[in-house]
Design a protein around this motif. Structure first.
Motif, PDB file in Angstrom:
ATOM      1  N   LEU A 108      -7.553  -5.740  -2.256  1.00 43.20           N
ATOM      2  CA  LEU A 108      -6.785  -5.435  -3.343  1.00 43.20           C
ATOM      3  C   LEU A 108      -5.264  -5.196  -2.996  1.00 43.20           C
ATOM      4  O   LEU A 108      -4.273  -5.826  -3.684  1.00 43.20           O
ATOM      5  N   ALA A 109      -5.052  -4.557  -1.831  1.00 40.88           N
ATOM      6  CA  ALA A 109      -3.663  -4.297  -1.371  1.00 40.88           C
ATOM      7  C   ALA A 109      -2.990  -5.556  -1.227  1.00 40.88           C
ATOM      8  O   ALA A 109      -1.515  -5.810  -1.062  1.00 40.88           O
ATOM      9  N   THR A 113       3.040  -5.045  -4.758  1.00 44.64           N
ATOM     10  CA  THR A 113       4.319  -5.646  -4.436  1.00 44.64           C
ATOM     11  C   THR A 113       4.851  -4.701  -3.363  1.00 44.64           C
ATOM     12  O   THR A 113       5.734  -5.413  -2.896  1.00 44.64           O
ATOM     13  N   ASP A 114       4.457  -3.665  -3.093  1.00 50.90           N
ATOM     14  CA  ASP A 114       5.091  -2.953  -1.845  1.00 50.90           C
ATOM     15  C   ASP A 114       3.834  -3.121  -0.545  1.00 50.90           C
ATOM     16  O   ASP A 114       2.724  -2.607  -0.826  1.00 50.90           O
TER      17      ASP A 114
END
Length: 196
Positions: A108-109, A113-114
């Motif tokens: 999921l990472a 956005t970061d």
């Protein structure tokens, strides 16, 4: 997994294990089995994963080292938009049951956005996320596997299925000699991983 194509051009990807999972054993199957449902198709009914099961697979697949990363991340993005929060929660609960919640979260990472860092992920998730050499990834799977699974896992790491080798080692011809050269390349990669 096995890739099949019908005479009319439809593609079917039949998985015999979950992507990036160290082993597909009874514990894994017991956790995933409730996510299998009857799915009606024009040609009849097949057994397939429900929405939570598909969320689990697409999140884990986002960390897999084979195939096209752009397509896998796009698959994950579409699944994130189309699936409801309850399905994602059930998928994460199943990942916890089979001991791969760190890999689920790592997948999921890919949508974050970061970008994550090595300090925010488990070592095995980070190695997959960062695209570490296959040898390093294989050694980490062996290091973290329960002792009872080690013999089978060692064999699978050294000699994956022919279908996996075709998908993961695309630069080799589809012949017995090409397959042997791909296995040799895999073993060299594992040895390089041991040395680093």
């Amino acid at each position: 997994s096995f890739f099949m194509r019908t005479s009319t051009g439809y593609e079917l990807d039949v998985h015999v294990a979950l992507p990036v999972c160290p082993a597909f054993d009874d514990r894994t199957w017991d956790a995933v089995a409730p996510l299998v449902v009857d799915m009606p198709l024009d040609v009849g009914t097949i057994r397939a994963l429900d929405e939570a099961g598909r969320c689990l697979v697409v999140a884990l697949h986002a960390l897999a080292s084979d195939g096209d990363l752009v397509r896998r991340v796009e698959d994950l993005r579409r699944a994130a938009q189309a699936s409801d929060p309850v399905s994602w929660a059930n998928a994460r609960r199943t990942a916890e049951e089979i001991g791969v919640v760190d890999l689920f979260d790592g997948g999921l990472a890919r949508l974050a956005t970061d970008p994550p860092t090595a300090s925010t992920m488990s070592r095995r998730a980070w190695l997959l996320f960062s695209g570490a050499p296959a040898g390093q990834q294989a050694l980490e799977r062996l290091r973290t596997a329960p002792r009872s699974r080690l013999p089978r896992l060692i064999w699978r790491e050294l000699f994956p299925t022919r279908g996996f080798m075709r998908a993961a080692y695309l630069g080799y011809p589809d012949s017995i000699w090409g397959l042997l050269r791909a296995y040799a390349a895999r073993l060299r990669g594992i040895v390089r991983g041991i040395r680093t």
